[in-house]
Write an enzyme that holds these catalytic residues in place. Structure first.
Site, mmCIF file in Angstrom:
data_model
loop_
_atom_site.group_PDB
_atom_site.id
_atom_site.type_symbol
_atom_site.label_atom_id
_atom_site.label_comp_id
_atom_site.label_asym_id
_atom_site.label_seq_id
_atom_site.Cartn_x
_atom_site.Cartn_y
_atom_site.Cartn_z
ATOM 1 N N VAL A 14 6.051 -4.247 -14.745
ATOM 2 C CA VAL A 14 6.651 -4.699 -13.486
ATOM 3 C C VAL A 14 6.824 -6.218 -13.481
ATOM 4 C CG1 VAL A 14 6.395 -4.764 -10.986
ATOM 5 C CG2 VAL A 14 5.806 -2.678 -12.229
ATOM 6 N N LYS A 105 -1.038 -0.883 -4.502
ATOM 7 C CA LYS A 105 -1.331 0.133 -3.472
ATOM 8 C C LYS A 105 -2.825 0.336 -3.271
ATOM 9 C CE LYS A 105 -0.959 3.588 -6.998
ATOM 10 N NZ LYS A 105 -0.653 2.591 -8.039
ATOM 11 N N GLY A 134 8.102 2.701 -5.110
ATOM 12 C CA GLY A 134 8.841 1.765 -5.971
ATOM 13 C C GLY A 134 10.032 1.082 -5.351
ATOM 14 N N GLU A 190 -0.471 9.334 -17.605
ATOM 15 C CA GLU A 190 -1.421 8.545 -18.389
ATOM 16 C C GLU A 190 -2.359 9.456 -19.170
ATOM 17 O OE1 GLU A 190 -2.950 5.082 -16.400
ATOM 18 O OE2 GLU A 190 -1.494 5.363 -14.794
ATOM 19 N N LYS A 205 -1.020 5.810 -1.137
ATOM 20 C CA LYS A 205 0.303 5.477 -0.605
ATOM 21 C C LYS A 205 0.465 6.031 0.814
ATOM 22 C CE LYS A 205 2.278 5.159 -5.224
ATOM 23 N NZ LYS A 205 2.795 5.981 -6.346
#
Lengths: 428, 428
Positions: A14, A105, A134, A190, A205
């Protein structure tokens, strides 16, 4: 107007996107914000590592305090993640009068009130659009677009990994384990997928969405959370056959002063707009008393979509600095609310039971629902293809969570109920 | 803090909604805006008429100047529509330092630059979220949410009447004329439906969306506009059979410094998110270079959805007044752009031809496409069930508008082509 100087904490995916957009769209940003925006310092773990983008060596630092305590820096953009040190850095930056843009977050869900209080104290902006969904500008939509309305329901597909897995399971009839492995190979999941697949990421979130949507303080530990790791391909098949899609939904509801927030695999009527949100896409459905049904759809993650939100926040901060109104526009949470009890949380439910295949069983089962005042919308009994027993598929009318829990508890004690295979909330 | 006083021009459906929300959500609005908001005066045509809501008689006026020139009034909310007198009222209000919130798409599409210039001159805000897509906060999304991005495409279902008609035609196989009559009976279409069904309303909204999305001046008369009045149920049937939905789409595209804007019935691939937007709902699909695909969905009209947007604008204006930054945050249009020529506008096309049923005809037809360098994605020839001739259904690859026009011109001269039944742009 002198340029606004930004310190960037983190140069991962990012962070790289933020550098690309700030450099690539410099002229546009200057037109928008009224000042040029310069990335002055970037915190990295290792200054000598090879990178996807070239950042001049003298801008890189391995010491966060080079940025946090740098008097030249006006705005700190935090994209390093984590909550321990990161919290300290952000609190210190705010107390030194620096504005903060963050994509974190976890930090905002756990320490949002502390950070926003510190920002208020020191007249600083804290913006965090990128922390949820996002590239979808959903936080400013809740705060500004619907400032006039009373939002009563927010439903979100806010985790791309789980939506990818459920979409693949639905489209290809594949098993959870197989799709998870594929998602890991593709980098969509992941190696330790717990935070995504157990709904923890979505719960954080939803905490942020409910805080802003209901303008109240929401504590993460009140979010009832269930993941997708026990969803079977049979569940998805049943859902489709009945006209539903199975989605990991965050659901936040408000009625007057009581709220409830949960994350769980949910059967969504296939005609509902959120049912057709597939793959790694995110969407947030918002119901307001005046505006009615709305939905906001887009990429939930990724280098450039997430960076779009961060840099849009940065433009907003720069505008506020120029107008001298920094820290004056942070979102407020003034509503006093309490958490709904399980007796007050109401929805439809889907149940799949394996039961003894003999006379009177269905009567026995439906009596249990009746005893706890759960009324039924549809009941289907059919032979279980694999065992000498019957399958019963039930969709209830709106029922309260406590009553459904009692029904399930009773089933566990009944001999004729061999297994409660699946229980899902139903929406739409 | 002294209350902010609002003058309301118009008390029709939307005006009534504004009064309901301002009164019903007063405490919430005060928390949001930091001031109470009072509706001080309301312009009506007839003070004595019976109304759905009760407004004290002394607040009603039949003289617009009672509001425009009233020194007590801080903000004028315009929901009366029209462009003649209304423009004069708004320009005068701005020159007297009053901020303006309007739902008037015609006014903003035709006189937006003049009104925004006047606002700048006098330090006033002009906000008009409600002018496009009712309750969907799409204008602030374009201006603020995507301030960091370069938007290259905006596609909108921005007219509920035509979307209702096309949805009904698609779902029930009904004819345009029958559904229009039904829509008129239900109040979804006006007795003179021209502005909706001929795409004029959508063209105005696309002008506003493109102006803000591309941050450039867009003139309404450059919008190429075609309505739905000649769409047949057969067209919709063919679309469905090929995996498309027929929608009236506004399409605005930008490539570097050239833009094109059009409104036309378009075949949209049924997997595209905008294809499943049905009934009177609106949606705006936005593609940004960084953020990628996004879509914003909700009610496009109606008393309370439209009023939600107006009152959200009002809250923004009140916040700006309190912070002393009124007029400092109006959207800017600084990009120099030019209109694309027909040679530069590219898309796929669907064509339905009725042709002579004899050897060599298909070869003749495909040669015409080849002559103008239009390449074909799919071709289907089948007997016409009604006449002794053949039907040819063609979907092209991306082709420029000028080349397709030349193909059609050639077909009109060819004996073997009896009729060009339908030509539609294709998206997705």
């Amino acid at each position: 107007m002198k340029p606004i100087k930004v310190g960037l904490l983190g140069l991962g995916t990012v962070g790289t996107g933020v550098v690309r957009i700030v450099e690539g769209h410099q002229e546009d940003l200057q037109n928008q914000a009224g000042s040029s925006i310069v990335i002055e310092k970037v915190l990295v773990q290792n200054k000598t590592k090879a990178r996807a983008i070239s950042v001049p060596q003298e801008k890189l630092t391995e010491d966060p305090w080079d940025i946090i305590r740098n008097p030249e820096i006006d705005v700190v953009v935090e994209v390093m993640g984590g909550i321990g040190n990161t919290r300290d850095y952000i609190l210190e930056a705010l107390s030194l009068g620096k504005h903060v843009v963050t994509a974190n977050k976890d930090l905002m869900a756990l320490h949002g009130p502390e950070i926003l209080a510190k920002a208020r104290e020191h007249g600083c902006d804290v913006l965090y659009e990128a922390s949820v969904a996002g590239g979808i500008p959903i936080l400013r939509t809740l705060v500004e677009g619907f400032s006039s309305d009373r939002i009563t329901k927010i439903m979100g597909i806010v985790n791309g990994t789980t939506n990818y897995i459920l979409t693949k399971m639905s489209q290809e009839g594949a098993s959870y384990g197989d799709v998870l492995k594929e998602a890991q190979a593709l980098g969509y999941a992941e190696s330790d997928p717990t935070s995504d697949v157990e709904g923890l990421d979505a719960a954080r979130k939803m905490t942020i969405l409910a805080t802003l949507g209901f303008r109240t303080h929401v504590s993460l530990d009140t979010v009832s959370t269930q993941g997708i790791s026990s969803v079977t391909k049979e569940d998805i098949l049943y859902a489709k056959r009945l006209g539903y899609e199975l989605k990991l939904l965050g659901i936040a509801e408000r009625q007057d002063d009581s709220i409830s927030i949960s994350v769980q695999p949910t059967m969504v009527k296939s005609t509902h707009p959120i049912a057709s949100v597939n793959g790694v896409f995110n969407a947030v459905y918002v119901y307001g008393e005046a505006v009615g049904e709305t939905m906001f759809y887009g990429a939930g993650a990724g280098e450039l979509p997430t960076a779009t939100s961060i840099v849009a926040d940065l433009v907003a901060v720069v505008k506020n600095i120029k107008l001298g109104v920094g820290g004056k526009k942070n979102a407020l949470t003034y509503n006093e609310t309490r958490q709904k009890t399980d007796e007050e949380i109401s929805s439809k439910y889907f149940l799949l039971l394996h039961v003894a295949d003999r006379a009177g069983v269905l009567a026995q089962i439906t009596q249990v629902f009746a005893a706890f005042e759960v009324s039924l919308q549809s009941v289907l009994q059919q032979p279980n293809p694999n065992n000498p027993e019957a399958e019963i598929i039930i969709i209830t009318h709106d029922a309260n969570k406590a009553a459904v829990a009692k029904v399930l508890e009773t089933f566990h004690k009944l001999d004729v109920v061999h297994t409660v295979k699946s229980v899902y909330r139903v929406e739409g």
